[in-house]
Scaffold this motif. Structure first.
Motif, mmCIF file in Angstrom:
data_model
loop_
_atom_site.group_PDB
_atom_site.id
_atom_site.type_symbol
_atom_site.label_atom_id
_atom_site.label_comp_id
_atom_site.label_asym_id
_atom_site.label_seq_id
_atom_site.Cartn_x
_atom_site.Cartn_y
_atom_site.Cartn_z
ATOM 1 N N GLU A 132 0.697 -1.307 -0.123
ATOM 2 C CA GLU A 132 0.034 0.042 0.189
ATOM 3 C C GLU A 132 0.922 1.202 0.052
ATOM 4 N N ARG A 133 1.944 1.225 0.597
ATOM 5 C CA ARG A 133 3.012 2.329 0.976
ATOM 6 C C ARG A 133 3.429 2.433 -0.468
ATOM 7 N N ALA A 134 4.016 1.494 -1.287
ATOM 8 C CA ALA A 134 4.481 1.363 -2.652
ATOM 9 C C ALA A 134 3.701 1.951 -3.610
ATOM 10 N N LEU A 135 2.125 1.707 -3.528
ATOM 11 C CA LEU A 135 1.215 2.295 -4.405
ATOM 12 C C LEU A 135 0.940 3.751 -4.015
ATOM 13 N N ALA A 136 1.003 4.269 -2.938
ATOM 14 C CA ALA A 136 0.672 5.640 -2.523
ATOM 15 C C ALA A 136 1.954 6.303 -2.962
ATOM 16 N N ASP A 137 3.248 5.625 -3.148
ATOM 17 C CA ASP A 137 4.406 6.486 -3.520
ATOM 18 C C ASP A 137 4.788 6.295 -5.089
ATOM 19 N N GLY A 138 3.458 5.813 -5.653
ATOM 20 C CA GLY A 138 3.481 6.064 -7.302
ATOM 21 C C GLY A 138 3.889 4.702 -7.945
ATOM 22 N N ALA A 139 3.789 3.582 -7.266
ATOM 23 C CA ALA A 139 4.319 2.347 -8.056
ATOM 24 C C ALA A 139 3.607 2.124 -9.158
ATOM 25 N N ARG A 140 4.086 1.721 -10.445
ATOM 26 C CA ARG A 140 3.256 1.739 -11.797
ATOM 27 C C ARG A 140 3.052 0.066 -11.812
ATOM 28 N N ILE A 141 3.918 -0.520 -11.389
ATOM 29 C CA ILE A 141 3.846 -2.165 -11.860
ATOM 30 C C ILE A 141 4.640 -3.018 -10.722
ATOM 31 N N PHE A 142 4.318 -4.368 -10.555
ATOM 32 C CA PHE A 142 4.834 -5.127 -9.518
ATOM 33 C C PHE A 142 5.392 -6.034 -10.291
ATOM 34 N N ALA A 178 -5.772 -1.234 -9.709
ATOM 35 C CA ALA A 178 -5.479 -1.698 -11.030
ATOM 36 C C ALA A 178 -3.916 -1.462 -11.713
ATOM 37 N N VAL A 179 -3.157 -1.740 -10.751
ATOM 38 C CA VAL A 179 -1.662 -1.634 -10.961
ATOM 39 C C VAL A 179 -1.267 -3.072 -11.321
ATOM 40 N N PRO A 180 -0.685 -3.268 -12.744
ATOM 41 C CA PRO A 180 -0.575 -4.622 -13.207
ATOM 42 C C PRO A 180 0.807 -5.230 -12.458
#
Length: 302
Positions: free
Chosen positions: A132-142, A169-171
């Motif tokens: 969740e922290r990575a998503l909040a920081d702007g991660a676009r892909i995992f 909805a981040v791939p």
């Protein structure tokens, strides 16, 4: 450097670069979009290279690294090829590693604007929070590597992770096929179970799901957010061990908008240009090649 490997000469690289630029120019593309490239902390990349050098048990064969350069040179080379967007596929093989990799990935993306901000995870306490922290920081892909991480995608410790990436909805590029060697949790069945639980999950099946191509194409037919990347697929190297059944070619055409070019750069045992030529020689038409090598990635990531 492994005994089977010679550093590529400047002349060889210049010739290859010319061939790659000609490839995308002939298709009237602005360049290439590569969803599966590896940039990692140096000590992690060194360990990956030493694994390939030893013909690790998962590969079982000589695997020369074609682009064994320092990070800045690797960036210069891939940009010279005309790759406009790429990723830093990072993945942990043990607990307490993913959050550290994610902080490196965020820093790398900040100083490398043409790299999609990439993050990863592992089934462990706290995984939901750092994702969740990575998503909040702007991660676009995992990146999820079922084989190297040796974990089940259905581990309850990942339920919150899948929920978070699905909602955002981040791939997730997921290595889940049984190639180059089966793992305890590889194959289509665990992914089918995962998708029953999270039907909107945006997965990108790495390596076209090699060698279980048919099963993973079936999942893409069933779930609209399932895509596949071409990483290593269709090349001479892959076809020798795990050929794509020619009967499946019409399905690749049907799924034209959900197949993305990936290369595995720099950790490939052949030239980058060969991966592009392998896509083109399927003979599915220029529109298909354009979609795979540029259009689908740029549509998905904006």
């Amino acid at each position: 450097m492994s005994h089977a490997e010679q550093p590529r000469s400047d002349a060889e690289l210049a010739e290859e670069t010319e061939g790659i630029v000609a490839f995308w120019n002939e298709l009237s593309l602005p360049g290439l979009f590569d969803v599966h490239t590896h940039f990692m902390p140096k000590k992690v990349m060194d360990k990956v290279w030493s694994y390939f050098d030893s013909a690790g048990p998962l590969t079982g064969s000589v695997w020369p690294i074609s682009y064994r350069f320092a990070e800045d040179e690797r960036l210069q080379v891939i940009r010279g090829f005309g790759v406009r967007k790429f990723t830093s596929m990072i993945y942990p093989h043990k607990p307490s590693m993913a959050a550290w990799l994610n902080s490196w990935g965020a820093d790398f993306a900040a100083r490398t604007p043409d790299c999609l901000h990439t993050a990863t995870f592992y089934p462990e306490e706290g995984a939901t929070e750092y994702v969740e922290r990575a998503l909040a920081d702007g991660a676009r892909i995992f990146k999820s590597h079922i084989q190297v991480g040796n974990y089940s995608p259905n581990d309850p410790l990942l339920d919150g992770v899948w929920g978070a990436v699905s909602d955002a909805a981040v791939p997730v590029v997921i290595h889940c096929g049984s190639g180059p060697a089966p793992g305890s949790h590889t194959g289509p069945d665990p992914i089918a179970e995962l998708l029953q639980r999270f039907p909107k999950l945006p997965l990108i099946i790495a390596h076209m799901g090699m060698p279980e191509y048919v099963d993973f194409l079936d999942l893409a037919d069933r779930y609209e957010n399932v895509r596949l990347d071409t990483t290593m697929a269709f090349t001479d190297f892959a076809e020798a061990a795990a050929p794509l059944p020619r009967s499946e070619l019409p399905r690749l055409l049907d799924l034209q908008d959900r197949i993305l070019f990936g290369s595995d750069y720099p950790n490939i045992p052949y030239p980058y240009l060969h991966a592009l030529e392998a896509v083109r020689r399927l003979d599915l038409g220029d529109d298909w090649v354009r979609a795979v090598c540029w259009g689908n990635g740029s549509a998905l990531f904006g």
